[in-house]
Design a protein around this motif. Structure first.
Motif, PDB file in Angstrom:
ATOM      1  N   SER A 109     -10.570   1.499  30.477  1.00  0.00           N
ATOM      2  CA  SER A 109     -11.195   2.191  31.677  1.00  0.00           C
ATOM      3  C   SER A 109     -12.694   1.999  31.417  1.00  0.00           C
ATOM      4  O   SER A 109     -13.405   2.442  32.343  1.00  0.00           O
ATOM      5  CB  SER A 109     -10.978   3.770  31.181  1.00  0.00           C
ATOM      6  OG  SER A 109     -11.067   3.984  29.932  1.00  0.00           O
ATOM      7  N   PRO A 112     -14.720  -1.427  34.585  1.00  0.00           N
ATOM      8  CA  PRO A 112     -15.209  -1.416  35.697  1.00  0.00           C
ATOM      9  C   PRO A 112     -16.907  -0.947  35.456  1.00  0.00           C
ATOM     10  O   PRO A 112     -17.842  -1.863  36.131  1.00  0.00           O
ATOM     11  CB  PRO A 112     -14.761  -0.190  36.249  1.00  0.00           C
ATOM     12  CG  PRO A 112     -13.242  -0.261  35.762  1.00  0.00           C
ATOM     13  CD  PRO A 112     -13.732  -0.515  34.308  1.00  0.00           C
ATOM     14  N   ASP A 113     -17.382  -0.023  34.816  1.00  0.00           N
ATOM     15  CA  ASP A 113     -18.524   0.154  34.738  1.00  0.00           C
ATOM     16  C   ASP A 113     -19.455  -0.901  33.911  1.00  0.00           C
ATOM     17  O   ASP A 113     -20.616  -1.240  34.066  1.00  0.00           O
ATOM     18  CB  ASP A 113     -18.931   1.550  33.725  1.00  0.00           C
ATOM     19  CG  ASP A 113     -18.686   2.696  34.754  1.00  0.00           C
ATOM     20  OD1 ASP A 113     -18.333   2.627  35.642  1.00  0.00           O
ATOM     21  OD2 ASP A 113     -18.550   3.817  33.944  1.00  0.00           O
ATOM     22  N   SER A 117     -22.411  -2.935  35.796  1.00  0.00           N
ATOM     23  CA  SER A 117     -23.944  -3.073  35.443  1.00  0.00           C
ATOM     24  C   SER A 117     -24.285  -4.505  35.476  1.00  0.00           C
ATOM     25  O   SER A 117     -25.564  -4.613  35.319  1.00  0.00           O
ATOM     26  CB  SER A 117     -23.946  -2.270  34.264  1.00  0.00           C
ATOM     27  OG  SER A 117     -23.439  -3.010  33.069  1.00  0.00           O
ATOM     28  N   ALA A 118     -23.328  -5.291  35.123  1.00  0.00           N
ATOM     29  CA  ALA A 118     -23.506  -6.817  35.225  1.00  0.00           C
ATOM     30  C   ALA A 118     -24.130  -7.539  36.458  1.00  0.00           C
ATOM     31  O   ALA A 118     -24.731  -8.535  36.497  1.00  0.00           O
ATOM     32  CB  ALA A 118     -22.350  -7.591  34.705  1.00  0.00           C
TER      33      ALA A 118
ATOM     34  N   GLU B   2      -8.418   7.580  37.660  1.00  0.00           N
ATOM     35  CA  GLU B   2      -9.751   7.397  37.706  1.00  0.00           C
ATOM     36  C   GLU B   2     -10.076   6.544  39.016  1.00  0.00           C
ATOM     37  O   GLU B   2      -9.550   5.389  38.932  1.00  0.00           O
ATOM     38  CB  GLU B   2     -10.124   6.742  36.459  1.00  0.00           C
ATOM     39  CG  GLU B   2     -11.513   6.876  36.055  1.00  0.00           C
ATOM     40  CD  GLU B   2     -11.818   6.263  34.783  1.00  0.00           C
ATOM     41  OE1 GLU B   2     -13.163   6.195  34.383  1.00  0.00           O
ATOM     42  OE2 GLU B   2     -11.022   6.315  33.923  1.00  0.00           O
ATOM     43  N   ASN B   4     -12.551   4.419  39.465  1.00  0.00           N
ATOM     44  CA  ASN B   4     -13.161   3.293  38.975  1.00  0.00           C
ATOM     45  C   ASN B   4     -11.950   2.044  38.811  1.00  0.00           C
ATOM     46  O   ASN B   4     -12.212   0.943  38.817  1.00  0.00           O
ATOM     47  CB  ASN B   4     -13.785   3.410  37.697  1.00  0.00           C
ATOM     48  CG  ASN B   4     -15.369   3.763  37.941  1.00  0.00           C
ATOM     49  OD1 ASN B   4     -15.752   3.342  38.947  1.00  0.00           O
ATOM     50  ND2 ASN B   4     -16.003   4.034  36.889  1.00  0.00           N
ATOM     51  N   LEU B   5     -10.942   2.785  38.355  1.00  0.00           N
ATOM     52  CA  LEU B   5      -9.865   1.676  38.185  1.00  0.00           C
ATOM     53  C   LEU B   5      -8.899   1.448  39.421  1.00  0.00           C
ATOM     54  O   LEU B   5      -7.897   0.768  39.192  1.00  0.00           O
ATOM     55  CB  LEU B   5      -9.051   2.393  37.007  1.00  0.00           C
ATOM     56  CG  LEU B   5      -9.115   2.024  35.515  1.00  0.00           C
ATOM     57  CD1 LEU B   5      -8.586   2.558  34.598  1.00  0.00           C
ATOM     58  CD2 LEU B   5      -9.394   0.460  35.466  1.00  0.00           C
ATOM     59  N   GLN B  10     -13.164  -2.453  43.570  1.00  0.00           N
ATOM     60  CA  GLN B  10     -13.758  -3.536  42.790  1.00  0.00           C
ATOM     61  C   GLN B  10     -14.304  -4.735  43.715  1.00  0.00           C
ATOM     62  O   GLN B  10     -13.830  -5.261  44.446  1.00  0.00           O
ATOM     63  CB  GLN B  10     -12.372  -4.103  42.052  1.00  0.00           C
ATOM     64  CG  GLN B  10     -11.505  -3.238  41.256  1.00  0.00           C
ATOM     65  CD  GLN B  10     -12.512  -2.516  40.082  1.00  0.00           C
ATOM     66  OE1 GLN B  10     -13.113  -3.276  39.258  1.00  0.00           O
ATOM     67  NE2 GLN B  10     -12.324  -1.456  39.872  1.00  0.00           N
ATOM     68  N   ARG B 142     -27.963 -13.700  39.082  1.00  0.00           N
ATOM     69  CA  ARG B 142     -27.730 -12.478  38.091  1.00  0.00           C
ATOM     70  C   ARG B 142     -26.862 -13.043  37.133  1.00  0.00           C
ATOM     71  O   ARG B 142     -26.993 -12.941  35.819  1.00  0.00           O
ATOM     72  CB  ARG B 142     -27.419 -11.280  38.694  1.00  0.00           C
ATOM     73  CG  ARG B 142     -27.435 -10.031  37.613  1.00  0.00           C
ATOM     74  CD  ARG B 142     -28.690  -9.371  37.338  1.00  0.00           C
ATOM     75  NE  ARG B 142     -28.461  -7.859  36.935  1.00  0.00           N
ATOM     76  CZ  ARG B 142     -28.177  -7.871  35.516  1.00  0.00           C
ATOM     77  NH1 ARG B 142     -27.972  -8.886  34.762  1.00  0.00           N
ATOM     78  NH2 ARG B 142     -28.018  -6.524  35.380  1.00  0.00           N
ATOM     79  N   LEU B 143     -25.614 -13.495  37.494  1.00  0.00           N
ATOM     80  CA  LEU B 143     -24.759 -13.920  36.447  1.00  0.00           C
ATOM     81  C   LEU B 143     -24.939 -15.130  35.641  1.00  0.00           C
ATOM     82  O   LEU B 143     -24.223 -15.381  34.811  1.00  0.00           O
ATOM     83  CB  LEU B 143     -23.217 -14.012  37.256  1.00  0.00           C
ATOM     84  CG  LEU B 143     -22.936 -12.580  38.102  1.00  0.00           C
ATOM     85  CD1 LEU B 143     -21.585 -12.797  38.783  1.00  0.00           C
ATOM     86  CD2 LEU B 143     -22.771 -11.463  36.812  1.00  0.00           C
TER      87      LEU B 143
END
Lengths: 145, 145
Positions: A109, A112-113, A117-118, B2, B4-5, B10, B142-143
DNA sequence: TATATTTGCATCGTGAACGATATAAATTAA
DNA sequence: TTAATTTATATCGTTCACGATGCAAATATA
């Protein structure tokens, strides 16, 4: 030379590169749990709705069954899912989460965060991401039609 | 569950899907000429600047040499490029277009417009594409940092 | 100038993607 | 109800991606 044939002008190359590089952010996080990124995607589908036929999982991922079947067999070998013939329709293979597969939901879990943030940067912020999502969704919708 | 999941939330899944689907638009156009999409990318790099060492091509494509070397060997087998040791630096392999590889540039000049028209839709237009490019470029930048 | 380190490329193994093909169950048509 | 067709999945072959490892040439260091 013709501008059109320059790499810098290609949308597809940007999508391809961004996709690969972002997947590389997932990789070290997922490999801790023996997962690949496509396997993680399959888990997300099953976390949303368990006991799905192969074809439904494939559709959710916009993949063909010839990609998803081997993926799920590898996940079965890892003890993440079970694969059983449907009693309703003998052609279908119903995929179900094992306890191990289900329990990864909480363990992952944080992902994703962490990934989110990346990617935050000048033009990619919580405010601009919805517009980006809309564009990508429209592209996907257009290409599926 | 959740939020986010959920798959729908995504970014990476969208990039991954859009990239795959858009590559599938290229595939039938390129396979006419015996090319794959990554091979087409390598050709674009060489069309911009011929006679490059493997490492420079890899960097342009944001790939590692362990991906690019086999790709270039297949292209060499198809007669699209030559691969020769550099006389300056015996470690380098210099890749050069053959006449066949070079001549594909004109034959494939129709591709960008054809693919471009396949993605134009409500939120993806000549006016909005620059902003989309900027976002994807920022993500890539950024990556890579 | 020996030795250590770095660099450039290649090789290997694994897991996707995907077109092509196969097969069996289910459905439709004759 | 048999035959034709469709559907759901699986198998196969080829080409990426990519981590890990190997190796020789070039460079840095002692």
């Amino acid at each position: 030379m013709e501008e059109n044939l320059k790499l810098d002008n290609q949308l597809c190359f940007r999508l391809y590169t961004a996709s690969r590089l972002l997947t590389q952010v997932y990789n070290p996080l997922l490999s801790e749990y023996g997962l690949t990124y496509p396997q993680y995607l399959a888990l997300m589908v099953l976390w949303e709705k368990d006991a799905m036929p192969v074809n439904d999982i494939a559709k959710k991922l916009f993949l063909e069954t010839n990609t998803v079947t081997p993926l799920l067999k590898r996940m079965e070998a890892e003890g993440l899912v079970t694969r059983d013939k449907s009693s309703n329709d003998g052609r279908q293979t119903i995929v179900r989460l094992t306890q191990k597969g289900y329990s990864l939901r909480e363990k992952l879990s944080f992902v994703p965060d962490k990934v989110g943030s990346a990617v935050i940067c000048e033009t990619v912020t919580p405010e601009t991401v919805p517009a980006l999502f809309k564009m990508l969704d429209d592209i996907i919708l257009r290409l599926k039609a």
